[in-house]
Design an enzyme around this catalytic site. Sequence first.
Site, PDB file in Angstrom:
ATOM      1  N   HIS A 255     -26.925   1.223 113.517  1.00 46.98           N
ATOM      2  CA  HIS A 255     -26.437   2.590 113.110  1.00 46.98           C
ATOM      3  C   HIS A 255     -25.738   4.369 113.715  1.00 46.98           C
ATOM      4  CE1 HIS A 255     -26.506   6.130 109.599  1.00 46.98           C
ATOM      5  NE2 HIS A 255     -27.021   6.449 110.410  1.00 46.98           N
ATOM      6  N   GLU A 402     -24.892  21.988  88.568  1.00 41.50           N
ATOM      7  CA  GLU A 402     -24.660  22.990  90.021  1.00 41.50           C
ATOM      8  C   GLU A 402     -24.238  22.847  91.009  1.00 41.50           C
ATOM      9  OE1 GLU A 402     -28.285  24.191  86.807  1.00 41.50           O
ATOM     10  OE2 GLU A 402     -27.593  22.745  88.270  1.00 41.50           O
ATOM     11  N   HIS A 464     -37.192  31.312  86.000  1.00 38.83           N
ATOM     12  CA  HIS A 464     -35.849  31.805  86.528  1.00 38.83           C
ATOM     13  C   HIS A 464     -35.614  33.192  87.183  1.00 38.83           C
ATOM     14  CE1 HIS A 464     -35.993  28.755  83.462  1.00 38.83           C
ATOM     15  NE2 HIS A 464     -34.349  28.123  83.187  1.00 38.83           N
TER      16      HIS A 464
END
Length: 677
Positions: A255, A402, A464
């Site tokens: 990988h 968002e 908030h």
Amino acid sequence: MHDRMANAIRFLAMDAVEKANSGHPGLPMGCADIATVLFGKYLKFDPKNPKWPDRDRFVLSAGHGSMLLYSVLYLTGYADMTIDQIENFRQLGSRTAGHPEYGFASGIETTTGPLGQGISNAVGMALAERMLNAQFGDDLVNHRTYVISGDGCLMEGISQEAIALAGHLKLNKLTVFWDNNNISIDGAVSLSDSTDQVARFKASGWNAFHIDGHDAEAIAAAIETAQKSDKPTLIAAKTTIGFGAPTKAGTKAVHGSPLGKDEIAGARKALNWDSPPFEILADILDAWRKAGTRSAATRADWEKRLAGAANRAEFERRISGKLHAGLAGAMADYKKKLAADRPKVATRKSSEMALEVINGALPETVGGSADLTPSNNTKTSQTKELTPEAYGNRYIHYGIREHGMAAVMNGLALHGGLIPYGGTFFCFTDYARPAMRLASLMGIRSIFVMTHDSIGLGEDGPTHQPVEHLAAMRAIPNHLVLRPADAMETAECWEVALGSTTAPSTLVLTRQNLRAVRTGASADNLCARGAYELAAAEGGAAKVTIFASGSEVEIALDARDALQKDGTPTRVVSVPSFEIFDQQDKAWREAVIGTAPVKVAVEAAVRQGWERFIGYDGAFVGMTGFGASAPAEVLFKYFGITAENVARIAAERVKNGVPKGEDARAVPASEPARPHP
């Protein structure tokens, strides 16, 4: 020949990683067959004209496999992707960075590497194609978007935000190849995930099915099926990571590490590849270069259609990114009206008022919100809701996504022809920040409208109320953070954001009403200087300078009035943007900062960054911790962010001198601790 062309990708990748002694060979080796079929037969592109607006877009969302993209760009004949660049993979100054970086080389459509970003950008690109097609028609805009995504991209939460939106909007010209190799860095994907990805995509409104990712005919048939679909398509391509490596293929060892000389020698033997590193046999390179010319005639036909199009000038203006000449006059008239009206409104409302003018002058603006349209004030009379039946409309309901919104906006901006802006609460930049950071890294014109910018939002409380967010956003390099103080500054900040073609912008806006602090229309955009003297000292040389941004500018002005009444000459500097101020010449910066012995900054946030204005001994009036749930006016008083407090601190320093060290840095507050029941 298909096998040999695919092996050219494999060996360029493994040899480049080996020489760099770092990188990810597994994905390029595993996805070489997919890339060979896609670029060789289906992708519409022209290396001689890499910015052709109607080209198909290819996004390597699994950006760690960057040598897949670099190899294909070299093989198909992109002029700036030379074999020297391949040999200098991951070296300082090369075009071949560890992960693809937008702007480093032609054909790199976006910066990828943070997983999930690329697939989300691609949703924005596919949406941009549909929107511009609705506005300009099939003759000018009719192309597809292809993605190679890995397991990691699909594990990232942003991928669900993006694919759900793509399915909802029926973006049927979007095709995602999932490199289904069952391997992650830690080992088998089954260690951490057992999602049925095909079922997941189908549930999100996609066409989705499995194929063998090493079968060229199956890959071709899958692409043709996707091209006929009325939904976006996921092609779950079962691959072997590190295909061709004799002992490491299909394991985590291939990988993210060089294969090693012995493993590469074994791969050369297994795949019958006799060429030394970085040498491609002439017939293979010729086949690839022929693939690179496959769309030249298509591009020439498109140019003929463009030459005869009635809307050619507008199309070319939009694609170039130049703003319509009428915007400047419309904004000048609007600012004269603001000077006359002096509205007392929240800056989120001021933003809506400015957008009403902007969206009328610029048909390329595309608005949106993460399900907060009435709060963000991002919708105007010109921006009707975009739906699958009305791609020509200009307002996107992103839903409560968002992070996805920010990444899709980046895709819209990268595509060209559109200027996206999107809104949410400033606190939720925490959700969107990775995509906002990439917008800065790429230097693109994405405009983020962030409202409810402080404790001024009031009763919704500390969950908030942004406190550290201004500092966090200002810490991102090449990102314009704009915090206007009134309607006039908001209009100017919008002008700055629209004019910024090499950096994204974040407008930081209030919920609460603010009085007009700029009462005249200036011929110059003062916010375009980052900071400027708003009110001069009277009665002698300034003894105090108060610096403030946004809603605290009116507090600074009231504090100045109190100090002036007591005979202390005081000036006020409005600071809408740290980043722009830092770009000004030394003379401007020194004049704005001034020589007053007492310097105070006031902002309803943490102190970080204000030292450029007030030094380390200047006073700062703001926040040291989280806010609380109460009306805004109560909170400003409780935390001491008031004109009375600012004036008191300044007066004490004028009288007693400026304290040093920790005493100088302390945030004065009536109650420094957050109330807790």
